[in-house]
Design a protein around this motif. Structure first.
Motif, PDB file in Angstrom:
ATOM      1  N   ASP A   1      30.988  39.530  34.062  1.00 64.99           N
ATOM      2  CA  ASP A   1      32.429  39.480  34.336  1.00 64.99           C
ATOM      3  C   ASP A   1      32.900  40.806  34.937  1.00 64.99           C
ATOM      4  N   LEU A   2      32.389  41.933  34.418  1.00 63.69           N
ATOM      5  CA  LEU A   2      32.753  43.239  34.973  1.00 63.69           C
ATOM      6  C   LEU A   2      32.192  43.422  36.380  1.00 63.69           C
ATOM      7  N   ILE A   3      30.978  42.950  36.604  1.00 67.46           N
ATOM      8  CA  ILE A   3      30.389  43.042  37.939  1.00 67.46           C
ATOM      9  C   ILE A   3      31.234  42.266  38.942  1.00 67.46           C
ATOM     10  N   ILE A   4      31.650  41.058  38.579  1.00 70.87           N
ATOM     11  CA  ILE A   4      32.496  40.260  39.467  1.00 70.87           C
ATOM     12  C   ILE A   4      33.836  40.962  39.693  1.00 70.87           C
ATOM     13  N   GLU A   5      34.407  41.547  38.638  1.00 67.83           N
ATOM     14  CA  GLU A   5      35.671  42.288  38.779  1.00 67.83           C
ATOM     15  C   GLU A   5      35.526  43.434  39.783  1.00 67.83           C
TER      16      GLU A   5
END
Length: 94
Positions: free
Chosen positions: A83-87
């Motif tokens: 989720d952080l990578i996508i953010e």
């Protein structure tokens, strides 16, 4: 493999010679100086994740040292907080 507490979020992480970033918050520590795994840095400060790139279909995390401002790029791990990578992928690197 070694266990350590993330210097940013405090999570217990199991890492190896080439993996020194936290899979929960993606922060790292400035351990390497010239080549991955050399552990020759005298800085030793935390490295903030500032963005991501892709290479050959693999997400790569861009870190910037909070003290000396050196940037380093490391491959993501399947254990990383996707989720952080996508953010990060939604914002251009500066």
């Amino acid at each position: 493999m070694e266990k350590y507490a993330c210097g940013h979020c405090g999570e217990i992480v199991v890492g190896g010679r080439y993996n020194n970033h936290c899979p929960h918050c993606l922060w790292s520590k400035h351990l390497d100086e010239k080549i991955p795994g050399d552990r020759a840095s005298t800085c030793q400060a935390l490295m903030k994740p500032v963005g991501v790139t892709q290479k050959d279909g693999t997400w790569r995390i861009v870190h910037q040292c909070a003290r000396c401002k050196k940037r380093a790029v490391v491959d993501s791990s399947p254990k990383d907080n996707f989720d952080l990578i996508i953010e990060f992928s939604q914002h251009p690197l500066t």
